[in-house]
Design a protein around this motif. Sequence first.
Motif, PDB file in Angstrom:
ATOM      1  N   THR A  10      -0.143  -1.025   1.508  1.00 35.98           N
ATOM      2  CA  THR A  10      -0.340   0.369   1.880  1.00 35.98           C
ATOM      3  C   THR A  10      -0.052   0.489   3.368  1.00 35.98           C
ATOM      4  O   THR A  10      -0.078  -0.502   4.105  1.00 35.98           O
ATOM      5  CB  THR A  10      -1.770   0.852   1.576  1.00 35.98           C
ATOM      6  OG1 THR A  10      -2.700   0.014   2.252  1.00 35.98           O
ATOM      7  CG2 THR A  10      -2.058   0.860   0.093  1.00 35.98           C
ATOM      8  N   GLY A  11       0.222   1.690   3.813  1.00 39.26           N
ATOM      9  CA  GLY A  11       0.634   1.924   5.193  1.00 39.26           C
ATOM     10  C   GLY A  11      -0.352   1.473   6.250  1.00 39.26           C
ATOM     11  O   GLY A  11       0.033   1.163   7.366  1.00 39.26           O
ATOM     12  N   ALA A  24       3.602   1.458   0.678  1.00 37.51           N
ATOM     13  CA  ALA A  24       3.232   2.504  -0.274  1.00 37.51           C
ATOM     14  C   ALA A  24       2.264   3.462   0.406  1.00 37.51           C
ATOM     15  O   ALA A  24       1.516   3.068   1.300  1.00 37.51           O
ATOM     16  CB  ALA A  24       2.577   1.882  -1.501  1.00 37.51           C
ATOM     17  N   LYS A  25       2.274   4.721  -0.053  1.00 36.00           N
ATOM     18  CA  LYS A  25       1.392   5.712   0.572  1.00 36.00           C
ATOM     19  C   LYS A  25      -0.044   5.648   0.055  1.00 36.00           C
ATOM     20  O   LYS A  25      -0.968   6.071   0.728  1.00 36.00           O
ATOM     21  CB  LYS A  25       1.961   7.116   0.402  1.00 36.00           C
ATOM     22  CG  LYS A  25       2.082   7.567  -1.023  1.00 36.00           C
ATOM     23  CD  LYS A  25       2.697   8.949  -1.126  1.00 36.00           C
ATOM     24  CE  LYS A  25       2.890   9.281  -2.585  1.00 36.00           C
ATOM     25  NZ  LYS A  25       3.555  10.550  -2.771  1.00 36.00           N
ATOM     26  N   GLN A  29       0.809   4.180  -5.885  1.00 40.43           N
ATOM     27  CA  GLN A  29       2.196   3.848  -5.563  1.00 40.43           C
ATOM     28  C   GLN A  29       2.338   2.349  -5.281  1.00 40.43           C
ATOM     29  O   GLN A  29       3.342   1.741  -5.631  1.00 40.43           O
ATOM     30  CB  GLN A  29       2.679   4.659  -4.371  1.00 40.43           C
ATOM     31  CG  GLN A  29       4.170   4.482  -4.122  1.00 40.43           C
ATOM     32  CD  GLN A  29       4.673   5.277  -2.949  1.00 40.43           C
ATOM     33  OE1 GLN A  29       4.005   5.365  -1.912  1.00 40.43           O
ATOM     34  NE2 GLN A  29       5.849   5.855  -3.100  1.00 40.43           N
ATOM     35  N   LEU A  30       1.332   1.744  -4.679  1.00 37.98           N
ATOM     36  CA  LEU A  30       1.318   0.305  -4.414  1.00 37.98           C
ATOM     37  C   LEU A  30       1.495  -0.483  -5.714  1.00 37.98           C
ATOM     38  O   LEU A  30       2.352  -1.360  -5.819  1.00 37.98           O
ATOM     39  CB  LEU A  30       0.002  -0.085  -3.732  1.00 37.98           C
ATOM     40  CG  LEU A  30      -0.245  -1.559  -3.468  1.00 37.98           C
ATOM     41  CD1 LEU A  30       0.515  -2.004  -2.231  1.00 37.98           C
ATOM     42  CD2 LEU A  30      -1.723  -1.812  -3.286  1.00 37.98           C
ATOM     43  N   ASP A  51      -5.208  -3.524  -1.085  1.00 38.42           N
ATOM     44  CA  ASP A  51      -4.120  -2.892  -0.356  1.00 38.42           C
ATOM     45  C   ASP A  51      -2.890  -3.780  -0.191  1.00 38.42           C
ATOM     46  O   ASP A  51      -1.997  -3.459   0.590  1.00 38.42           O
ATOM     47  CB  ASP A  51      -4.597  -2.471   1.041  1.00 38.42           C
ATOM     48  CG  ASP A  51      -5.684  -1.411   0.984  1.00 38.42           C
ATOM     49  OD1 ASP A  51      -5.520  -0.461   0.198  1.00 38.42           O
ATOM     50  OD2 ASP A  51      -6.681  -1.533   1.718  1.00 38.42           O
ATOM     51  N   LEU A  52      -2.831  -4.906  -0.910  1.00 32.70           N
ATOM     52  CA  LEU A  52      -1.747  -5.855  -0.680  1.00 32.70           C
ATOM     53  C   LEU A  52      -1.385  -6.645  -1.936  1.00 32.70           C
ATOM     54  O   LEU A  52      -2.258  -7.206  -2.598  1.00 32.70           O
ATOM     55  CB  LEU A  52      -2.161  -6.836   0.424  1.00 32.70           C
ATOM     56  CG  LEU A  52      -1.178  -7.920   0.827  1.00 32.70           C
ATOM     57  CD1 LEU A  52       0.042  -7.311   1.496  1.00 32.70           C
ATOM     58  CD2 LEU A  52      -1.845  -8.908   1.755  1.00 32.70           C
ATOM     59  N   PHE A  53      -0.105  -6.642  -2.278  1.00 32.26           N
ATOM     60  CA  PHE A  53       0.450  -7.460  -3.344  1.00 32.26           C
ATOM     61  C   PHE A  53       1.508  -8.371  -2.751  1.00 32.26           C
ATOM     62  O   PHE A  53       2.222  -7.967  -1.815  1.00 32.26           O
ATOM     63  CB  PHE A  53       1.146  -6.604  -4.420  1.00 32.26           C
ATOM     64  CG  PHE A  53       0.254  -6.044  -5.478  1.00 32.26           C
ATOM     65  CD1 PHE A  53       0.169  -6.662  -6.717  1.00 32.26           C
ATOM     66  CD2 PHE A  53      -0.473  -4.904  -5.255  1.00 32.26           C
ATOM     67  CE1 PHE A  53      -0.645  -6.134  -7.719  1.00 32.26           C
ATOM     68  CE2 PHE A  53      -1.274  -4.365  -6.244  1.00 32.26           C
ATOM     69  CZ  PHE A  53      -1.364  -4.988  -7.482  1.00 32.26           C
TER      70      PHE A  53
END
Length: 59
Positions: A10-11, A24-25, A29-30, A51-53
């Motif tokens: 994510t941003g 991703a926003k 979306q992520l 928040d992380l893949f």
Amino acid sequence: MAKIVGVVATGDTEVGGGAPIFYAKDRDQLQTIAHLLEKVLDSAAHEVNKDLFIIVNRH
């Protein structure tokens, strides 16, 4: 040996490194981007945190 071929975040997540980074926003979306890259790159998407893949190729 496995190789990280992409990172999806994510941003507001700080990431860096030698693999391509996709932002991703939001969380929806992520997940969409991570799963799409998983299919396109014939790799595996792993959730590091909410928040992380990372996209990993095991070939």
